[in-house]
Structures are given as structure tokens and as C-alpha cells.
Motif scaffolding. Structure first.
Motif, PDB file in Angstrom:
ATOM      1  N   THR A 260       1.267  -5.253  13.936  1.00 18.11           N
ATOM      2  CA  THR A 260       0.246  -6.306  14.026  1.00 18.11           C
ATOM      3  C   THR A 260      -1.073  -5.834  13.436  1.00 18.11           C
ATOM      4  O   THR A 260      -1.716  -6.560  12.666  1.00 18.11           O
ATOM      5  CB  THR A 260       0.042  -6.734  15.495  1.00 18.11           C
ATOM      6  OG1 THR A 260       1.296  -7.191  16.016  1.00 18.11           O
ATOM      7  CG2 THR A 260      -0.998  -7.829  15.615  1.00 18.11           C
ATOM      8  N   ILE A 261      -1.479  -4.638  13.770  1.00 16.44           N
ATOM      9  CA  ILE A 261      -2.733  -4.080  13.239  1.00 16.44           C
ATOM     10  C   ILE A 261      -2.613  -3.870  11.729  1.00 16.44           C
ATOM     11  O   ILE A 261      -3.543  -4.176  10.979  1.00 16.44           O
ATOM     12  CB  ILE A 261      -3.104  -2.771  13.953  1.00 16.44           C
ATOM     13  CG1 ILE A 261      -3.522  -3.079  15.394  1.00 16.44           C
ATOM     14  CG2 ILE A 261      -4.213  -2.029  13.224  1.00 16.44           C
ATOM     15  CD1 ILE A 261      -3.751  -1.855  16.262  1.00 16.44           C
ATOM     16  N   GLN A 262      -1.478  -3.368  11.272  1.00 17.56           N
ATOM     17  CA  GLN A 262      -1.274  -3.164   9.838  1.00 17.56           C
ATOM     18  C   GLN A 262      -1.338  -4.491   9.088  1.00 17.56           C
ATOM     19  O   GLN A 262      -1.957  -4.581   8.026  1.00 17.56           O
ATOM     20  CB  GLN A 262       0.058  -2.465   9.585  1.00 17.56           C
ATOM     21  CG  GLN A 262       0.074  -1.026  10.053  1.00 17.56           C
ATOM     22  CD  GLN A 262       1.434  -0.370   9.868  1.00 17.56           C
ATOM     23  OE1 GLN A 262       2.403  -0.989   9.451  1.00 17.56           O
ATOM     24  NE2 GLN A 262       1.499   0.912  10.193  1.00 17.56           N
TER      25      GLN A 262
ATOM     26  N   ASP B 261      -7.179  -8.743   6.046  1.00 18.26           N
ATOM     27  CA  ASP B 261      -8.610  -8.462   5.886  1.00 18.26           C
ATOM     28  C   ASP B 261      -8.922  -7.931   4.493  1.00 18.26           C
ATOM     29  O   ASP B 261      -9.934  -8.300   3.889  1.00 18.26           O
ATOM     30  CB  ASP B 261      -9.085  -7.453   6.931  1.00 18.26           C
ATOM     31  CG  ASP B 261      -9.084  -8.007   8.353  1.00 18.26           C
ATOM     32  OD1 ASP B 261      -8.954  -9.247   8.523  1.00 18.26           O
ATOM     33  OD2 ASP B 261      -9.196  -7.197   9.290  1.00 18.26           O
ATOM     34  N   LEU B 262      -8.058  -7.051   3.981  1.00 19.25           N
ATOM     35  CA  LEU B 262      -8.247  -6.520   2.626  1.00 19.25           C
ATOM     36  C   LEU B 262      -8.270  -7.649   1.606  1.00 19.25           C
ATOM     37  O   LEU B 262      -9.166  -7.717   0.763  1.00 19.25           O
ATOM     38  CB  LEU B 262      -7.138  -5.523   2.275  1.00 19.25           C
ATOM     39  CG  LEU B 262      -7.090  -5.069   0.815  1.00 19.25           C
ATOM     40  CD1 LEU B 262      -8.322  -4.244   0.461  1.00 19.25           C
ATOM     41  CD2 LEU B 262      -5.815  -4.291   0.543  1.00 19.25           C
ATOM     42  N   ALA B 263      -7.298  -8.552   1.683  1.00 13.30           N
ATOM     43  CA  ALA B 263      -7.232  -9.666   0.732  1.00 13.30           C
ATOM     44  C   ALA B 263      -8.468 -10.559   0.853  1.00 13.30           C
ATOM     45  O   ALA B 263      -9.037 -10.984  -0.159  1.00 13.30           O
ATOM     46  CB  ALA B 263      -5.952 -10.473   0.948  1.00 13.30           C
ATOM     47  N   ALA B 264      -8.901 -10.826   2.076  1.00 11.82           N
ATOM     48  CA  ALA B 264     -10.079 -11.680   2.279  1.00 11.82           C
ATOM     49  C   ALA B 264     -11.342 -11.028   1.724  1.00 11.82           C
ATOM     50  O   ALA B 264     -12.160 -11.695   1.069  1.00 11.82           O
ATOM     51  CB  ALA B 264     -10.253 -11.983   3.770  1.00 11.82           C
TER      52      ALA B 264
ATOM     53  N   THR C  78      -0.783  -3.927   0.421  1.00 10.46           N
ATOM     54  CA  THR C  78      -1.430  -4.719  -0.629  1.00 10.46           C
ATOM     55  C   THR C  78      -0.721  -6.045  -0.884  1.00 10.46           C
ATOM     56  O   THR C  78      -1.133  -6.791  -1.768  1.00 10.46           O
ATOM     57  CB  THR C  78      -1.467  -3.920  -1.945  1.00 10.46           C
ATOM     58  OG1 THR C  78      -0.132  -3.559  -2.294  1.00 10.46           O
ATOM     59  CG2 THR C  78      -2.346  -2.683  -1.827  1.00 10.46           C
ATOM     60  N   ASP C  79       0.307  -6.358  -0.124  1.00 10.72           N
ATOM     61  CA  ASP C  79       1.096  -7.576  -0.363  1.00 10.72           C
ATOM     62  C   ASP C  79       0.233  -8.835  -0.382  1.00 10.72           C
ATOM     63  O   ASP C  79       0.379  -9.685  -1.266  1.00 10.72           O
ATOM     64  CB  ASP C  79       2.181  -7.738   0.706  1.00 10.72           C
ATOM     65  CG  ASP C  79       3.101  -6.547   0.811  1.00 10.72           C
ATOM     66  OD1 ASP C  79       2.686  -5.424   0.491  1.00 10.72           O
ATOM     67  OD2 ASP C  79       4.246  -6.745   1.224  1.00 10.72           O
ATOM     68  N   GLU C  80      -0.636  -8.976   0.611  1.00 11.43           N
ATOM     69  CA  GLU C  80      -1.499 -10.164   0.694  1.00 11.43           C
ATOM     70  C   GLU C  80      -2.443 -10.228  -0.511  1.00 11.43           C
ATOM     71  O   GLU C  80      -2.670 -11.302  -1.072  1.00 11.43           O
ATOM     72  CB  GLU C  80      -2.318 -10.137   1.988  1.00 11.43           C
ATOM     73  CG  GLU C  80      -1.495 -10.208   3.250  1.00 11.43           C
ATOM     74  CD  GLU C  80      -1.003 -11.603   3.563  1.00 11.43           C
ATOM     75  OE1 GLU C  80      -1.620 -12.580   3.100  1.00 11.43           O
ATOM     76  OE2 GLU C  80       0.003 -11.717   4.288  1.00 11.43           O
TER      77      GLU C  80
END
Length: 133
Positions: free
Chosen positions: A21-23, A29-32, A58-60
């Protein structure tokens, strides 16, 4: 073991303990954050990496890039020169294989490569960093 090796080993172990869940939230968050950053908004050719060994997913971000019409590239171990990387285009249909380190990468195709100098952004995974980078 050197201090640097100890830090890397400790951080990798801590990273492995993060819940799914955290991952996943970190990946979202990275994508946003990237989507809100002018350098990502204005970039067309972006080199990313596929997650390995508990790295930030990095999928998102890759999905966001594709939705924005950006071209994504992944590092590929150079097939003839050990120690060198190439950057090859990555799409949902790219044929993949595991390299000698067991990391998935695009199957090498000369016509899908780009010069590193033509990339707008190159994102690399890090084990850890401090306030000084």
C-alpha cells in the motif's frame, strides 16, 4: 564493509519492508508530482526505469507519460560494449527480456534507440541520498 555500503544495505532492507500500500501510494505521488512539474510537462523524450529490488515504482509515471503523448525510453545494457547503456523506446507492445542482472529491459532493436543527448529527462533509481544530494 564501508560506511557507504552499510548505508546502502540498511536502506535496501528498510525499502523491502514497505507495505504494498505504501509502495503504491509512493508511485501515485511520484506521477502526480512529475505531472505538476514544468520540466515533465514540457518534455517529450523521457528516460525512466522499470522497478527492481524495491525501487520506487515508475508504472504510474510511465502511464501518465503515454497518456500525455510523451515518448518513454528505458535503459538497455549495450550488447557489444560492457559497462555502457543505451536508451530504447518503450511502449505497451515492446518485447522485453531479462538482462544479465535479471532486470527486464526492451529487446535490443537499433531503430528504437535514441541518443542520450536527445532525451529531455533521464530519471535514475537511487538507493538513498542526503540533503546534499
Amino acid at each position: 564493509m564501508t560506511s557507504r555500503q552499510q548505508i546502502r544495505s540498511t536502506v535496501r532492507a528498510l525499502r523491502q519492508q514497505l507495505s504494498p500500500t505504501i509502495q503504491q501510494q509512493a508511485a501515485v505521488d511520484l506521477a502526480a508530482r512529475a505531472a505538476a512539474t514544468p520540466c515533465f510537462q514540457n518534455a517529450q523524450h523521457i528516460a525512466l526505469y522499470l522497478t527492481n529490488d524495491g525501487e520506487l515504482a515508475t508504472d504510474e509515471l510511465i502511464q501518465w507519460c503515454w497518456q500525455q503523448g510523451k515518448t518513454v525510453y528505458l535503459p538497455v545494457l549495450h550488447p557489444f560494449a560492457a559497462g555502457y547503456l543505451l536508451f530504447q523506446r518503450y511502449t505497451p507492445h515492446t518485447l522485453m527480456h531479462a538482462n544479465r542482472f535479471g532486470i527486464l529491459e526492451p529487446k535490443w532493436q537499433c531503430h528504437e534507440q535514441i541518443s542520450p543527448f536527445a532525451l529531455d529527462i533521464i530519471a535514475t533509481p537511487l538507493v538513498a541520498f542526503d540533503d546534499a544530494g
